[in-house]
Write an enzyme that holds these catalytic residues in place. Sequence first.
Site, PDB file in Angstrom:
ATOM      1  N   LYS A 176      83.259   4.447  27.453  1.00 48.81           N
ATOM      2  CA  LYS A 176      83.673   5.038  28.765  1.00 48.81           C
ATOM      3  C   LYS A 176      82.526   5.993  29.032  1.00 48.81           C
ATOM      4  CE  LYS A 176      85.014   7.996  31.740  1.00 48.81           C
ATOM      5  NZ  LYS A 176      84.135   8.448  32.446  1.00 48.81           N
ATOM      6  N   GLU A 251      84.127  16.444  19.782  1.00 50.97           N
ATOM      7  CA  GLU A 251      83.184  17.242  19.914  1.00 50.97           C
ATOM      8  C   GLU A 251      83.164  18.019  21.234  1.00 50.97           C
ATOM      9  OE1 GLU A 251      80.863  17.590  17.230  1.00 50.97           O
ATOM     10  OE2 GLU A 251      81.603  15.888  16.269  1.00 50.97           O
ATOM     11  N   CYS A 285      75.540  21.707  24.521  1.00 58.67           N
ATOM     12  CA  CYS A 285      76.771  22.463  24.054  1.00 58.67           C
ATOM     13  C   CYS A 285      76.061  23.194  23.206  1.00 58.67           C
ATOM     14  CB  CYS A 285      77.818  21.327  23.326  1.00 58.67           C
ATOM     15  SG  CYS A 285      76.886  20.459  21.727  1.00 58.67           S
ATOM     16  N   GLU A 386      82.805  29.042  28.338  1.00 64.48           N
ATOM     17  CA  GLU A 386      81.539  28.458  28.282  1.00 64.48           C
ATOM     18  C   GLU A 386      81.163  28.027  30.013  1.00 64.48           C
ATOM     19  OE1 GLU A 386      81.675  24.085  27.643  1.00 64.48           O
ATOM     20  OE2 GLU A 386      79.841  24.306  26.423  1.00 64.48           O
TER      21      GLU A 386
HETATM   22  P1  NAP Z   1      84.138  16.635  30.439  1.00 65.05           P
HETATM   23  O1  NAP Z   1      84.425  16.886  31.640  1.00 65.05           O
HETATM   24  O2  NAP Z   1      85.136  16.991  29.257  1.00 65.05           O
HETATM   25  O3  NAP Z   1      83.865  15.025  30.360  1.00 65.05           O
HETATM   26  C1  NAP Z   1      83.578  14.145  29.034  1.00 65.05           C
HETATM   27  C2  NAP Z   1      83.903  12.733  29.197  1.00 65.05           C
HETATM   28  O4  NAP Z   1      85.324  12.616  29.361  1.00 65.05           O
HETATM   29  C3  NAP Z   1      83.782  12.042  30.550  1.00 65.05           C
HETATM   30  O5  NAP Z   1      83.315  10.958  30.127  1.00 65.05           O
HETATM   31  C4  NAP Z   1      84.807  12.167  31.119  1.00 65.05           C
HETATM   32  O6  NAP Z   1      85.009  11.276  32.534  1.00 65.05           O
HETATM   33  C5  NAP Z   1      85.851  11.973  30.458  1.00 65.05           C
HETATM   34  N1  NAP Z   1      87.299  12.288  30.670  1.00 65.05           N
HETATM   35  C6  NAP Z   1      87.468  13.582  31.846  1.00 65.05           C
HETATM   36  N2  NAP Z   1      89.023  13.674  31.806  1.00 65.05           N
HETATM   37  C7  NAP Z   1      89.382  12.741  31.069  1.00 65.05           C
HETATM   38  C8  NAP Z   1      90.663  12.478  30.483  1.00 65.05           C
HETATM   39  N3  NAP Z   1      91.951  13.153  31.047  1.00 65.05           N
HETATM   40  N4  NAP Z   1      90.998  11.720  29.632  1.00 65.05           N
HETATM   41  C9  NAP Z   1      90.048  10.869  29.048  1.00 65.05           C
HETATM   42  N5  NAP Z   1      88.698  10.985  29.279  1.00 65.05           N
HETATM   43  C10 NAP Z   1      88.311  12.011  30.186  1.00 65.05           C
HETATM   44  O7  NAP Z   1      82.962  17.029  29.780  1.00 65.05           O
HETATM   45  P2  NAP Z   1      81.371  16.894  30.411  1.00 65.05           P
HETATM   46  O8  NAP Z   1      81.417  17.887  31.795  1.00 65.05           O
HETATM   47  O9  NAP Z   1      81.139  15.455  30.793  1.00 65.05           O
HETATM   48  O10 NAP Z   1      80.372  17.555  29.414  1.00 65.05           O
HETATM   49  C11 NAP Z   1      80.227  18.967  29.460  1.00 65.05           C
HETATM   50  C12 NAP Z   1      81.194  19.622  28.167  1.00 65.05           C
HETATM   51  O11 NAP Z   1      80.768  18.712  27.207  1.00 65.05           O
HETATM   52  C13 NAP Z   1      80.860  20.889  27.650  1.00 65.05           C
HETATM   53  O12 NAP Z   1      81.748  21.656  27.716  1.00 65.05           O
HETATM   54  C14 NAP Z   1      79.816  20.549  26.397  1.00 65.05           C
HETATM   55  O13 NAP Z   1      79.888  21.905  25.678  1.00 65.05           O
HETATM   56  C15 NAP Z   1      80.446  19.437  25.863  1.00 65.05           C
HETATM   57  N6  NAP Z   1      79.839  18.780  24.966  1.00 65.05           N
HETATM   58  C16 NAP Z   1      79.855  18.992  23.613  1.00 65.05           C
HETATM   59  C17 NAP Z   1      79.287  18.480  22.635  1.00 65.05           C
HETATM   60  C18 NAP Z   1      79.205  18.583  21.099  1.00 65.05           C
HETATM   61  O14 NAP Z   1      78.739  17.976  20.317  1.00 65.05           O
HETATM   62  N7  NAP Z   1      80.289  19.627  20.909  1.00 65.05           N
HETATM   63  C19 NAP Z   1      78.001  17.603  23.106  1.00 65.05           C
HETATM   64  C20 NAP Z   1      77.680  17.399  24.341  1.00 65.05           C
HETATM   65  C21 NAP Z   1      78.517  18.192  25.093  1.00 65.05           C
HETATM   66  P3  NAP Z   1      84.397  11.610  33.936  1.00 65.05           P
HETATM   67  O15 NAP Z   1      82.762  11.758  33.659  1.00 65.05           O
HETATM   68  O16 NAP Z   1      84.568  10.327  34.786  1.00 65.05           O
HETATM   69  O17 NAP Z   1      85.034  12.850  34.523  1.00 65.05           O
END
Ligand code: NAP
Length: 497
Positions: A176, A251, A285, A386
């Site tokens: 997804k 992650e 991140c 963040e």
């Molecule tokens: P996000 O809002 O948490 O979304 C990540 C993924 O989860 C997307 O595919 C999103 O779908 C999906 N999602 C959202 N709500 C969900 C739910 N209730 N159940 C299951 N899946 C759900 O994060 P983002 O805005 O895409 O990415 C930014 C974040 O990722 C930042 O906090 C960053 O630090 C973190 N990140 C961490 C790492 C690491 O390795 N630690 C690496 C990269 C990014 P939708 O797109 O449709 O909302």
Amino acid sequence: MSGFDGKNFIGGEWRPAASGRRFDQRNPAFLHEVTGTFADSAAADVDAAITAAQAAFPAWRALAPPKRKAHLDKALREMAAQRDEIAAVITRENGKALREARGEVDSAIKEMDYQIAEGMRLCGQTVPVEVDGTLAYSTREPLGPVALVTPWNFPFNVPCRKATPALMGGNTVVLKPASLTPRAGLLFAELLAESGLPPGVVNCVTGAGGSVGAALVGDARIKAVSFTGSTPVGKSIQLAAARNLTPTQLELGGKNPAIVLPDADLELAVAEIVKGAFACSGQWCTSTSRVIVLEEIADELTERLVAAARGLAVRDGTAEDCGMGPVCGAKQKADVLGWIAKGRAEGAHLLTGGAALDGEDYDHGCFIAPTVFDRVTPAMAIAREEIFGPVLTILRAATIDEAVALINRLPFGNAAAIYTRSGGSARAFADRVNVGMVGINIGVPVPREPFSFGGWNQSRFGAGDITGDDGIRFWTKLRKVTARWPEDAGAGVPGWH
Ligand code: NAP
């Protein structure tokens, strides 16, 4: 590269959402430009994808690893051949500079190559036991259909780094991708599909995280979940997976600090901090989000950081001289501007940036000026949360102890860097700082294989590493066999006496 417009990839076919619904996505540099139309899926589509992955599992599991490898090698070769086209898709969807997008594809190629090789070393053990004629051995076995939920900041590399070890381990996959960047995820699925993978081994379903993602990770037929994204969403996934005792690998977010000591090479420190803070518009991140500088060099460092931030050319990512692209979408822009407003309201000193960019080149995009806040105090929200945008906060400390304490008081634990010429200070920092990835005169300390990528604390959770030597272990379970054969086991077999 466009056969999948408006469609999911399920059971080896490109199919529209069962409801027929679709959604558009836009280029963050030119919001009037639609980058694609995608399936707006729902639970029925997730169900179809999991059913397909479940049906494909027995045969994929039974396929010898060298044969799995042959498929993935083919996809890898094609990925390398299409490197520039894939990078262009990433820049168009995410907004990052083209050279960063190429770097993302290069990382995917390197990691995929490594993980394919790891999949050929899926070794168990054989151990001697105290009972005569008894053999004890173990084998690594796949888990079943697994779920990958991925973010928009590395829209191609993250699906690749999760899917490769999962597939080499003998699992079937439902991906997804993030809704802001679905094309990069679909493109990855397409590369795998075209390598001749049997139908159902890889499936990709687009749509909203709250519906599609939640349905996927909460389904009892899913045998492991790998998620990269924000800490709050990660926690909700952990709760959903716990109901089925599904293993997870999460992650999560970060608030990454850099300490600058008075003996640092300031030119190097400034270059690394600016790269760490503003590459991908601060949406890694591992992005440097807080500088903690010792008082005696604070003014000089701050002056240099502000000059360097002002020198960044903010442009569409395809521009040759792009120093920083737009943030990824209108909501992200509004969120980041909200954080900037909060920083001002809290009394931090805004030294540069602090606003959206407008005017000819910027009017249609999500551009924010590189922003630096000084005199940030530990209690301010911009020092603790963040932001995930081009905003650097500077805190001042009297001693290195105080600086390390400022780092360790936050719940995150992704990455931290120190700038110093002193080996002793660097060593003490690496020993005491409560994070998983430490940089010494390096702003974004991405671990090199065989180490795995990942932080500690609220930046990471789960039962296994995502990359490196241990990447594949998460995707397999250990079967232990203890065998004893009667002395006449060979009796009656032709040729045995
Ligand atoms: P996000 O809002 O948490 O979304 C990540 C993924 O989860 C997307 O595919 C999103 O779908 C999906 N999602 C959202 N709500 C969900 C739910 N209730 N159940 C299951 N899946 C759900 O994060 P983002 O805005 O895409 O990415 C930014 C974040 O990722 C930042 O906090 C960053 O630090 C973190 N990140 C961490 C790492 C690491 O390795 N630690 C690496 C990269 C990014 P939708 O797109 O449709 O909302």
